[in-house]
Design a protein around this motif. Structure first.
Motif, mmCIF file in Angstrom:
data_model
loop_
_atom_site.group_PDB
_atom_site.id
_atom_site.type_symbol
_atom_site.label_atom_id
_atom_site.label_comp_id
_atom_site.label_asym_id
_atom_site.label_seq_id
_atom_site.Cartn_x
_atom_site.Cartn_y
_atom_site.Cartn_z
ATOM 1 N N ALA A 1 0.810 -1.224 0.000
ATOM 2 C CA ALA A 1 0.000 0.000 0.000
ATOM 3 C C ALA A 1 0.838 1.265 0.000
ATOM 4 C CB ALA A 1 -0.924 0.005 1.220
ATOM 5 N N GLY A 2 2.174 1.128 0.144
ATOM 6 C CA GLY A 2 3.033 2.304 0.142
ATOM 7 C C GLY A 2 3.378 2.834 1.525
ATOM 8 N N GLN A 3 3.236 1.983 2.550
ATOM 9 C CA GLN A 3 3.561 2.389 3.919
ATOM 10 C C GLN A 3 4.895 1.780 4.322
ATOM 11 O OE1 GLN A 3 -0.241 0.709 4.957
ATOM 12 N NE2 GLN A 3 -0.872 2.612 5.960
ATOM 13 N N PRO A 4 5.779 2.583 4.941
ATOM 14 C CA PRO A 4 7.113 2.083 5.257
ATOM 15 C C PRO A 4 7.155 1.199 6.490
ATOM 16 C CG PRO A 4 6.944 4.422 5.781
ATOM 17 C CD PRO A 4 5.636 4.012 5.197
ATOM 18 N N SER A 5 8.044 0.217 6.427
ATOM 19 C CA SER A 5 8.286 -0.696 7.531
ATOM 20 C C SER A 5 9.795 -0.797 7.720
ATOM 21 C CB SER A 5 7.684 -2.071 7.207
ATOM 22 O OG SER A 5 7.855 -2.974 8.267
ATOM 23 N N PHE A 6 10.260 -0.877 8.960
ATOM 24 C CA PHE A 6 11.710 -0.910 9.191
ATOM 25 C C PHE A 6 12.011 -1.431 10.594
ATOM 26 C CE2 PHE A 6 10.103 3.234 10.430
ATOM 27 C CZ PHE A 6 10.729 3.498 11.642
ATOM 28 N N THR A 7 13.290 -1.739 10.804
ATOM 29 C CA THR A 7 13.774 -2.097 12.129
ATOM 30 C C THR A 7 14.339 -0.855 12.789
ATOM 31 O OG1 THR A 7 14.310 -4.341 11.423
ATOM 32 C CG2 THR A 7 15.333 -3.562 13.456
ATOM 33 N N LEU A 8 13.823 -0.522 13.945
ATOM 34 C CA LEU A 8 14.255 0.652 14.701
ATOM 35 C C LEU A 8 15.363 0.248 15.667
ATOM 36 C CD1 LEU A 8 13.887 3.588 15.809
ATOM 37 C CD2 LEU A 8 12.141 2.629 17.348
ATOM 38 N N HIS A 9 16.485 0.966 15.606
ATOM 39 C CA HIS A 9 17.619 0.713 16.506
ATOM 40 C C HIS A 9 17.800 1.922 17.423
ATOM 41 C CE1 HIS A 9 19.197 -2.707 14.040
ATOM 42 N NE2 HIS A 9 18.576 -2.024 13.073
ATOM 43 N N THR A 10 17.852 1.690 18.721
ATOM 44 C CA THR A 10 18.159 2.730 19.697
ATOM 45 C C THR A 10 19.283 2.213 20.594
ATOM 46 O OG1 THR A 10 16.743 2.065 21.557
ATOM 47 C CG2 THR A 10 15.671 3.229 19.721
ATOM 48 N N PRO A 11 19.871 3.082 21.413
ATOM 49 C CA PRO A 11 20.920 2.608 22.319
ATOM 50 C C PRO A 11 20.451 1.559 23.320
ATOM 51 C CG PRO A 11 21.081 4.983 22.048
ATOM 52 C CD PRO A 11 19.802 4.563 21.387
ATOM 53 N N VAL B 1 8.854 -1.628 13.302
ATOM 54 C CA VAL B 1 7.881 -0.557 13.099
ATOM 55 C C VAL B 1 7.275 -0.677 11.704
ATOM 56 C CG1 VAL B 1 7.538 1.941 12.910
ATOM 57 C CG2 VAL B 1 9.106 1.027 14.641
ATOM 58 N N THR B 2 5.958 -0.601 11.620
ATOM 59 C CA THR B 2 5.257 -0.432 10.344
ATOM 60 C C THR B 2 4.350 0.773 10.501
ATOM 61 O OG1 THR B 2 5.302 -2.789 9.813
ATOM 62 C CG2 THR B 2 3.687 -1.428 8.658
ATOM 63 N N LEU B 3 4.632 1.822 9.745
ATOM 64 C CA LEU B 3 3.892 3.066 9.889
ATOM 65 C C LEU B 3 2.544 2.996 9.180
ATOM 66 C CD1 LEU B 3 6.772 5.640 9.281
ATOM 67 C CD2 LEU B 3 5.776 4.966 11.477
ATOM 68 N N ARG B 4 1.590 3.728 9.704
ATOM 69 C CA ARG B 4 0.298 3.891 9.036
ATOM 70 C C ARG B 4 0.354 5.020 8.018
ATOM 71 N NH1 ARG B 4 -3.605 5.165 13.674
ATOM 72 N NH2 ARG B 4 -5.038 5.432 11.933
ATOM 73 N N LEU B 5 1.451 5.768 8.002
ATOM 74 C CA LEU B 5 1.620 6.884 7.082
ATOM 75 C C LEU B 5 2.139 6.376 5.738
ATOM 76 C CD1 LEU B 5 3.335 9.331 9.606
ATOM 77 C CD2 LEU B 5 0.890 9.054 9.121
ATOM 78 N N TYR B 6 2.012 7.207 4.711
ATOM 79 C CA TYR B 6 2.362 6.805 3.356
ATOM 80 C C TYR B 6 3.612 7.540 2.891
ATOM 81 C CZ TYR B 6 -2.250 4.678 3.232
ATOM 82 O OH TYR B 6 -3.341 3.903 3.501
ATOM 83 N N GLY B 7 4.571 6.794 2.359
ATOM 84 C CA GLY B 7 5.772 7.385 1.797
ATOM 85 C C GLY B 7 7.010 7.079 2.613
ATOM 86 N N GLY C 1 2.106 0.933 -7.399
ATOM 87 C CA GLY C 1 2.395 -0.468 -7.699
ATOM 88 C C GLY C 1 1.174 -1.334 -7.522
ATOM 89 N N ALA C 2 0.482 -1.124 -6.407
ATOM 90 C CA ALA C 2 -0.747 -1.884 -6.170
ATOM 91 C C ALA C 2 -1.846 -1.451 -7.133
ATOM 92 C CB ALA C 2 -1.196 -1.692 -4.722
ATOM 93 N N ALA C 3 -1.884 -0.150 -7.441
ATOM 94 C CA ALA C 3 -2.927 0.348 -8.338
ATOM 95 C C ALA C 3 -2.810 -0.273 -9.727
ATOM 96 C CB ALA C 3 -2.839 1.876 -8.436
ATOM 97 N N ARG C 4 -1.580 -0.345 -10.245
ATOM 98 C CA ARG C 4 -1.393 -0.865 -11.599
ATOM 99 C C ARG C 4 -1.760 -2.338 -11.695
ATOM 100 N NH1 ARG C 4 3.111 2.644 -11.274
ATOM 101 N NH2 ARG C 4 2.881 4.422 -12.687
ATOM 102 N N ALA C 5 -1.544 -3.052 -10.601
ATOM 103 C CA ALA C 5 -1.915 -4.468 -10.601
ATOM 104 C C ALA C 5 -3.412 -4.640 -10.813
ATOM 105 C CB ALA C 5 -1.490 -5.122 -9.288
ATOM 106 N N ASP C 6 -4.179 -3.620 -10.432
ATOM 107 C CA ASP C 6 -5.632 -3.653 -10.605
ATOM 108 C C ASP C 6 -6.095 -2.838 -11.811
ATOM 109 O OD1 ASP C 6 -5.908 -5.201 -8.311
ATOM 110 O OD2 ASP C 6 -5.985 -3.435 -7.010
ATOM 111 N N GLY C 7 -5.144 -2.425 -12.650
ATOM 112 C CA GLY C 7 -5.498 -1.663 -13.843
ATOM 113 C C GLY C 7 -5.640 -0.187 -13.614
ATOM 114 N N GLY C 8 -5.236 0.299 -12.434
ATOM 115 C CA GLY C 8 -5.357 1.714 -12.136
ATOM 116 C C GLY C 8 -4.158 2.511 -12.613
ATOM 117 N N ARG C 9 -4.292 3.827 -12.540
ATOM 118 C CA ARG C 9 -3.225 4.733 -12.960
ATOM 119 C C ARG C 9 -2.890 5.684 -11.814
ATOM 120 N NH1 ARG C 9 -6.758 7.202 -17.597
ATOM 121 N NH2 ARG C 9 -8.164 7.018 -15.809
#
Length: 474
Positions: free
Chosen positions: A261-271, A277-283, A357-365
């Motif tokens: 869907a275009g939402q970022p996911s990553f491993t968060l490293h702190t001291p 983390v998987t964000l609900r935000l896009y980009g 990417g997901a849109a094109r799979a469904d024929g969207g633009r």
């Protein structure tokens, strides 16, 4: 706001009580500048604006429940008359913050301030009572109004600070001295006013210069991935904490990937450890924003588990910033029309491409409906041209450039990058864009709407979400 008597407020602001029969009466409600927001016990601050003079609404404010008015002249109702309402409001905010002793977190940057502030607010709110800047009220009036919302229960006060020139952030930090200062980035927003990125860096760095020393608890949270921000460590007496994807960042991300869907996911490293983390935000640009929020939360004592959980649950608090809505007919509208600069425009286009990417799979633009970026000065043509080129490189299906010469520069960039067919078009205004989209959209399409605030391009997104002109399957 904490309860203060009118006599105390007069003393703090250097004002003179006028038509106040009992100076011991206390302000128990909010401090407001709009008479329609008055509640019982409010203090109404009367500002003389370009089109409206708040002094003309003083009687209405008191009739609605305000205990008194902060004014530049007598207004016929209980008032504290001061020489300068703006400076008086700032003095009141500083006095309240000093009495509370709450942790003040201030942040600035060329792009992403409001989104990051919203993330910090949601993460810290999960830890302790938090007050934060609503929307983008980050100037000489909005900042003290936010600070005055703090109460005895407030543990964290998160303040966004904007700058239109050298000295602005220095002034704001004088109103509400921060213990923690976060600088996100130095970009090209308002470069026409500042004159160059070095001048922007000078202005943003005023925040870290205002911090207390490391011995007194001061912490500068700096973007390790931005050389101009990283260099600000030499301008502060505070302890420095770095965030970013650089290997030496104290708080960093690894294994960054995007959901379908275009939402970022990553491993968060702190001291203190790692978390997923998987964000609900896009980009993908929100990874840096999330790391900044995580660094602030780490400084304030939250565990990595608490931070990761809060980040993964955080959403969008402020309107028209990557606000994603799917219509009943399957068209997705991305309303990012609150503001735009070259950095945020590029980030939004990359987010659109990821969602596509997901849109094109469904024929969207994918559709990029873009308007002018303001205050770029001599760099305006090159920056608009570059955005048009990027849209083509990212394989955005349709570019709709809205309004004026900047729109022609956007299309010129797309044309020079190889968009020679019907992939790009210039339209005169928002209504023309609305008419075009209503006739052309089909199920599965994703539409990004973005421009500088002065353009008002949110009209396009709001019209497309109004329910009119929805498309049928075809």
């Amino acid at each position: 706001m904490i309860a203060l008597s009118l006599a105390e407020i007069a003393d703090i602001t250097g004002g003179r009580p006028h038509d106040i029969p009992d100076p011991s009466v206390r302000i128990t409600g909010s401090v407001v500048i709009d008479s329609r927001q008055v509640e019982a016990g409010s203090l109404f601050a009367a500002f003389a604006g370009e089109h409206v003079d708040g002094h003309d609404y003083a009687e209405r404010a008191v009739a609605s429940g305000a205990a008194a008015v902060l004014a530049a002249r007598p207004v016929g109702v209980p008032a504290i008359v001061v020489a300068d309402v703006e400076k008086a409001l700032g003095a009141l905010a500083r006095a309240v913050v000093e009495r509370l002793g709450t942790d003040v977190v201030a942040l600035t940057g060329s792009a992403g301030k409001t989104s990051t502030k919203d993330l910090i607010a949601q993460v810290l709110q999960a830890h302790a009572p938090t007050v934060w800047t609503p929307g983008s009220l980050n100037n000489e009036i909005g900042l003290p109004l936010t600070a005055l919302r703090a109460t005895e229960e407030t543990r964290h006060l998160v303040l966004e600070m904007g700058a239109r020139g050298i000295g602005h952030i220095d002034y704001l930090t004088g109103l509400t001295p921060p213990r923690i200062g976060l600088v996100l980035n130095v970009g090209t927003a308002h470069i026409g006013e500042f004159g160059g990125r070095e001048q922007i860096a000078q202005a943003k760095g005023e925040l870290v210069e205002a911090l207390p020393s490391e011995a007194d608890g001061g912490v500068a949270v700096l973007n390790a991935d931005d050389p101009l921000v990283r260099a600000m460590s030499a301008r502060t007496k505070a302890r420095t904490v770095l965030f970013g994807e650089a290997d030496d960042a104290d708080v960093r991300a690894s294994e960054v990937r995007m959901t379908p869907a275009g939402q970022p996911s990553f491993t968060l490293h702190t001291p203190t450890g790692c978390g997923e983390v998987t964000l609900r935000l896009y980009g993908e640009h929100h990874v840096s924003n999330a790391l900044a929020a995580a660094a602030v939360a780490h400084v304030l004592g939250m565990s990595v588990e608490e931070i990761a959980t809060a980040l993964s649950g955080a959403g969008t608090l402020s309107r028209w910033r990557m606000e994603v809505t799917e219509r009943a007919d399957g068209v997705t509208i991305v309303n990012d029309a609150y503001n735009a600069n070259p950095e945020s425009m590029r980030a939004a286009l990359r987010a659109l491409a990821a969602m596509g990417g997901a849109a094109r799979a469904d024929g969207g633009r994918t559709w990029a409906v873009l308007g002018p970026m303001a205050e770029l000065g001599d760099a305006s043509l090159a920056e608009h041209d570059a955005v048009g080129r990027l849209a083509v490189r990212l394989n955005v299906s349709k570019l709709v450039a809205v309004g004026g010469r900047e729109a022609s520069w956007l299309q010129l960039g797309a044309y020079n990058e190889g968009s020679w067919g019907e992939e790009s078009v210039v339209v005169s205004d928002a209504q023309a864009a609305i008419d075009l989209l209503r006739s052309e959209l089909r199920p599965g399409d994703v539409v990004l709407v973005k421009a500088s605030r002065s353009v008002g391009l949110e009209r396009v997104a709001l019209a497309l979400l109004s329910g009119e002109g929805e498309v049928a399957d075809r």
